[in-house]
Enzyme design. Structure first.
Site, PDB file in Angstrom:
ATOM      1  N   LYS A 202      43.422   0.405   8.403  1.00 10.65           N
ATOM      2  CA  LYS A 202      43.224  -0.646   7.661  1.00 10.65           C
ATOM      3  C   LYS A 202      42.747  -1.802   8.459  1.00 10.65           C
ATOM      4  CE  LYS A 202      44.505  -3.633   3.689  1.00 10.65           C
ATOM      5  NZ  LYS A 202      45.954  -3.610   2.708  1.00 10.65           N
TER       6      LYS A 202
ATOM      7  N   SER B  68      44.893  -3.727  -2.286  1.00 10.85           N
ATOM      8  CA  SER B  68      43.897  -3.820  -1.401  1.00 10.85           C
ATOM      9  C   SER B  68      43.478  -2.731  -0.122  1.00 10.85           C
ATOM     10  CB  SER B  68      44.125  -5.018  -0.661  1.00 10.85           C
ATOM     11  OG  SER B  68      45.430  -4.772   0.402  1.00 10.85           O
TER      12      SER B  68
ATOM     13  N   SER C 249      49.686  -2.838  -2.518  1.00  9.56           N
ATOM     14  CA  SER C 249      48.410  -2.386  -2.049  1.00  9.56           C
ATOM     15  C   SER C 249      48.314  -1.162  -1.254  1.00  9.56           C
ATOM     16  CB  SER C 249      47.916  -3.650  -1.083  1.00  9.56           C
ATOM     17  OG  SER C 249      47.467  -4.904  -1.753  1.00  9.56           O
TER      18      SER C 249
END
Length: 492
Positions: A79, A154, A178
């Site tokens: 990420k 996210s 997330s």
């Protein structure tokens, strides 16, 4: 189809060690898949092809010397808020569009020490603030099972890339769901570890008391291999907890006799849960019973207050953490400022997106003089009550089963102008972050339209082993299949 396509991490490990193919071949196939599919789903912000191929060559030398460990030669995506020395880290924001970190985060270091091949940095909601991965400065991520739908957020890029085979595993972060929510929407396994289990050093902070780094993969076994590699005490992170890391693979079993699983009355009677989700969870619970688990009802009486408390705490911490991005020392600087105050205002206005600015404003208001006790302090008291609810519940069960989301993945743009509806989609995940306990999403079927759904399992603090045990048994018994998502063949 390539002979390496669609392999799980644990399968690729065996083939690499047996010499069936090399890490260079596996990495080349993964990079080709990124070139082929990623233009349709936008899961990567940065693909580091040259470095990945060099890491693969080094991994092959290590394998030939007989020094390979779990992730040696395995392509992994990160990420894009995990710092990687020399490789751009943007947080999906204009504010850090061209930021090159001078050091790597602990989790990145641990993966590289294992010999993992870092394929690149994965797309996300800006500064991890969102539940759909639509707020990225680099464009929205799309669900690989149907690009007309969101992948969740996210960590949407981390989930979408794994589901489509654009890396064999990935790391995301989970501040309010997330990891678990995009894992559910993309049909992969995602784990939010206990707070303090995995180091946050070198991870750009959203809400420091809630953030956790965790693994995403296509199987429970792969997820355990990733957590095994990144878990452990780190003296560079003051919130890291010095507790032993067990051998997670030792917990795998198909028999759950003696295990008690709690069903929260509040979760399963909650309004707004779609019938397909409710039915999928009921069927998943039956499978757990088939494996030998005993099911009991439990109560989490303060769950209805979790969303309000979470958004006060998280936004308050975000307003503090993001104050450093002022255009002077860190981040984007406007080229058109009349004076110092104008520089601050324009740099932050132009550098941050709308959702980030909304949360900074909420948090700044909650922390302001005269409102601190009314909002922030009160939210902390609710947080303590929610944590006590879990302590009480775990007195009569080993883990908790629940939905991950109240609905399957929605259409892109469907609720982007309705932040309150977006926030309420987190109702089943944020309590785990407030309490600091581990939570996991495991695929539990698909909707009539082919969109994945997830079963959530919640455990006692630092008892990820019990989550892996139950999830492994469920995965083997339910046998939902191993197909990769292919956005080129999706039903639009």
């Amino acid at each position: 189809m390539s002979h390496t396509e669609g392999l799980y991490i644990h399968e690729a490990r065996k083939h690499l060690d047996a010499g069936d193919f090399t890490a260079v071949e596996l990495t080349r196939q993964t990079l080709d898949a990124i070139s082929d599919k990623d233009p349709l789903i936008n899961s990567y912000i940065t693909v580091d092809e040259e470095s990945a191929m060099e890491q693969a060559r080094v991994a092959d030398e290590r394998i030939q010397r007989g020094e390979a460990v779990g992730l040696t030669g395995i392509p992994i995506g990160l990420k894009d808020l995990i710092l990687t020395k020399g490789l751009r880290t943007t947080c999906a924001s204009r504010m850090l569009e061209n930021f090159i970190p001078p050091y790597s985060g602990t989790v990145a270091e641990k993966l590289m020490a294992e010999g993992a091949v870092i394929t690149g940095k994965l797309n996300m909601d800006e500064f991890a603030m969102g539940s759909s991965s639509e707020s990225s400065f680099f464009g929205p991520v799309k669900n690989p099972w149907n690009p007309g739908h969101v992948p969740g957020g996210s960590s949407g890029g981390s989930a979408a890339a794994v589901a489509a085979g654009l890396c064999l595993g990935s790391l995301g972060t989970d501040t309010g769901g997330s990891i678990r929510q995009p894992a559910a929407h993309c049909g992969v396994v995602g784990l939010k570890p206990s707070y303090g289990r995995v180091s946050r050093y070198g991870v750009v902070a959203f809400a420091s008391s809630l953030d956790q780094v965790g693994p995403m993969a296509r199987s429970v076994e792969d997820c355990a291999m990733l957590l095994q590699a990144i878990a452990g005490y780190d003296p560079r992170d003051s919130t890291s907890v010095n507790v032993p890391v067990p051998d997670y693979s030792a917990s795998f079993a198909r028999d759950l006799k003696g295990m008690t699983i709690g069903l929260p009355v509040e979760y399963h009677s909650a309004e707004g849960v779609k019938p397909e989700i409710r039915s999928a969870i009921q069927e998943a619970v039956k499978v757990l019973q088939t494996c030998g688990a005993k099911i009991v009802d439990i109560r989490l009486p303060h769950m209805p207050y979790a969303v309000a408390a979470y958004y006060v705490v998280a936004s308050s911490e975000a307003s503090t953490n993001l104050a450093r991005f002022d255009g002077i020392r860190y981040g984007y600087r406007t080229p058109d400022a009349k004076d110092l105050l104008d520089l601050y205002e324009k740099s932050r206005s132009e550098g941050f997106g709308e959702e980030v600015k909304r949360r900074i404003l909420i948090g700044t208001y909650a922390l302001s003089s005269g409102y601190y006790d009314a909002y922030y302090n009160k939210a902390l008291k609710v947080r303590a009550l929610i944590a006590k609810d879990f302590t009480d519940a775990f007195a009569c069960c080993d883990l908790i089963a629940a939905p991950v989301t109240p609905a399957p993945a929605f259409n892109i743009g469907e609720v982007s102008d309705d932040p309150l509806t977006m926030y309420l989609a987190d109702i089943f995940t944020i309590s785990a972050n407030l309490a600091g306990i581990p939570g996991m999403s495991v695929p539990c079927g698909s909707t009539f339209h082919g969109l994945p759904m997830g079963l959530q399992l919640l455990g006692k603090p630092f008892d990820e082993s019990t989550l892996f045990k139950a999830a492994y048994a469920y995965e083997k018994e339910a046998a939902w299949g191993r197909a990769l998502a292919d956005p080129r063949k999706a039903r639009l």
